[in-house]
Design an enzyme around this catalytic site. Structure first.
Site, short mmCIF file in Angstrom:
data_model
loop_
_atom_site.label_atom_id
_atom_site.label_comp_id
_atom_site.label_asym_id
_atom_site.label_seq_id
_atom_site.Cartn_x
_atom_site.Cartn_y
_atom_site.Cartn_z
NE ARG A 4 -1.33 12.57 18.11
CZ ARG A 4 -1.24 13.95 18.32
NH1 ARG A 4 -0.49 14.82 17.60
NH2 ARG A 4 -1.81 14.35 19.36
CE LYS B 51 4.42 -3.72 0.85
NZ LYS B 51 4.36 -2.63 0.03
C1 LIG Z 1 3.71 -1.72 -0.33
C2 LIG Z 1 3.96 -0.42 -1.01
C3 LIG Z 1 3.73 0.89 -0.60
C4 LIG Z 1 2.76 1.06 0.29
O1 LIG Z 1 3.10 0.99 1.66
P1 LIG Z 1 2.08 0.41 2.94
O2 LIG Z 1 3.46 0.03 3.92
O3 LIG Z 1 1.23 -0.88 2.43
O4 LIG Z 1 1.24 1.59 3.21
C5 LIG Z 1 4.41 1.92 -1.33
N1 LIG Z 1 5.25 1.59 -2.29
C6 LIG Z 1 5.44 0.36 -2.67
C7 LIG Z 1 6.75 0.14 -3.67
C8 LIG Z 1 4.86 -0.62 -2.10
O5 LIG Z 1 5.31 -1.89 -2.55
#
Ligand SMILES: *Cc1c(COP(=O)(O)O)cnc(C)c1O
Length: 397
Positions: free
Chosen positions: A62, A212
């Site tokens: 952690r 992403k």
């Molecule tokens: C998906 C996304 C987030 C959140 O991220 P998670 O990994 O889903 O918690 C924040 N900002 C943008 C621009 C995103 O596309």
């Protein structure tokens, strides 16, 4: 290669070789997954010294883990940041970054067009903790100054924004905010460090949803915060110690693997997106296309100045509005009807009813998210196959 030698290499070379190189103990070329929750101390004294911060060392996953640290070193190289903290998700990164800076009674400014989850954090959870969030258009410098004069400690922006693909001038916003002692935090998820390095433009903190493009394969949820060593130390050793949004060693390894191909993926995402944006721009059933690479994009000039490429996200609207958009999404065969973005697969969705359904109808209207908008995350399939699929679906819409 030493880290100093590697630092002189170009972006793509650092991506392939990693900031940590081969494992000195075993010669493993792929960095190992240290799938361990805890780490043994050599003596009681060493354990006490590591706990007291007098000695470097791992304690418990952690609080940090070698695979996580390898990813953090590498992404910090790529964003040209002093330090990084990897987290369990993008939302974890945003929450930790904000709590590192702000406490009850503090005020922050946030751009009005943001990822839907961020919007909800700012509208509900942060205010419930006593942190005031004011939604503004930071692209309007008078509006920004008016709000900064009333004492905000932080300005939070996303550029290009999700889903309207509006750009904000990072250098200008940072310069103005710093005059009032406010820190600037940039969500760099859409551009990635390959196409945009906000810290070099004057921002203080960068966050990513590494779910992403950084992970890139649609198989993990993760986030990262980048900034000064002092800031990241507090994020790691105080805020995330208590919140516990730690990344797993396996997910950190997936991000290391994702980074190896980030430049080639981003170039192909962009190349495909440019072709598709041009195709949609001339399609008789499409009323509008938002893509920063198009000359018709209102901020194309800023995109050329601030970014090294335009990325893989396109938003468009059909003349038939919401209904036509729904028919399109129900008619695609190759594209996947799903949220998220930055995957190898092309993903299509409707922001107003899906990712941005956290906005009220009034809020959607105020930030220019229409009911009919369709968001496309262009994947790495052959571009002609993507266009053929859009073409057959657009015939029905
Ligand atoms: C998906 C996304 C987030 C959140 O991220 P998670 O990994 O889903 O918690 C924040 N900002 C943008 C621009 C995103 O596309």
């Amino acid at each position: 290669m030493t880290p100093q030698e590697l630092k002189k290499m170009s972006f793509a070379t650092i991506c392939v070789h990693g900031a940590s190189g081969t494992d000195p103990q075993t010669g493993a070329v792929s960095f190992p997954i240290y799938q361990s929750s805890t780490f043994a101390f050599k003596s009681a004294k060493e354990g006490a010294d590591i706990f007291a911060g007098k000695k470097e060392g791992y304690i418990y996953t952690r609080l940090g883990n070698p695979t996580q640290a390898a990813f953090e070193r590498e992404i910090a190289f790529l964003e040209e940041a002093d330090a990084a903290l990897a987290t369990a998700s993008g939302m974890g990164a945003i929450t930790i970054a904000i709590l590192t800076m702000l406490k009850a009674g503090d005020k922050m400014l946030a751009a009005h067009t943001l990822y839907g989850g961020t919007h909800l954090l700012f509208k509900e959870t942060l205010p419930s903790l006593g942190i005031k969030v004011e939604s503004i258009n930071p692209g309007d410098s008078n509006e920004l100054v008016n709000h900064l004069e009333k004492g905000a400690k932080m300005v939070y922006i996303e550029t290009p924004s999700n889903p309207t693909l509006q750009l904000l001038d990072i250098a200008e916003i940072s310069q103005i905010s710093h005059k009032y002692g406010a820190l600037v935090i940039v969500d760099n998820t859409f551009a990635t460090p390959y196409y945009q390095r906000p810290l070099q433009l004057g921002a203080d903190i960068v966050i990513h949803s590494a779910t992403k493009y950084i992970g890139g394969h649609g198989d993990t949820i993760a986030g990262v915060i980048l900034g000064s060593k002092e800031f990241i130390d507090r994020s790691r050793n105080v805020i995330n110690r208590d919140i516990g949004a730690a990344i797993s060693p396996f997910n950190a390894w997936l991000l290391l693997r994702g980074l190896k191909t980030l430049p080639v993926r981003m170039e192909r995402h962009s190349e495909n997106a440019m072709r598709i944006a041009q195709y949609l721009n001339f399609h008789p059933k499409v009323s509008r296309v938002w893509y920063p690479g198009l000359r018709t994009h209102e901020q194309h000039e800023l995109a050329c100045r601030q970014m090294d490429g335009f990325g893989g996200m396109i938003t468009f609207e059909l003349k038939g509005g919401k209904k036509a958009g729904e028919i399109l999404m129900n008619s695609v065969k190759l594209l996947t009807l799903a949220v998220s973005l930055g995957d190898v697969d092309s993903l299509i969705e409707q922001p107003a009813t899906m990712t941005h359904s956290t906005y009220s109808p009034e809020e959607l209207a105020a930030v220019g998210i229409t009911e009919g908008m369709v968001r496309l995350s262009v994947g790495l399939e052959d571009v002609n196959d993507i266009i053929d699929d859009l073409s057959q679906a657009l015939k029905k819409a």
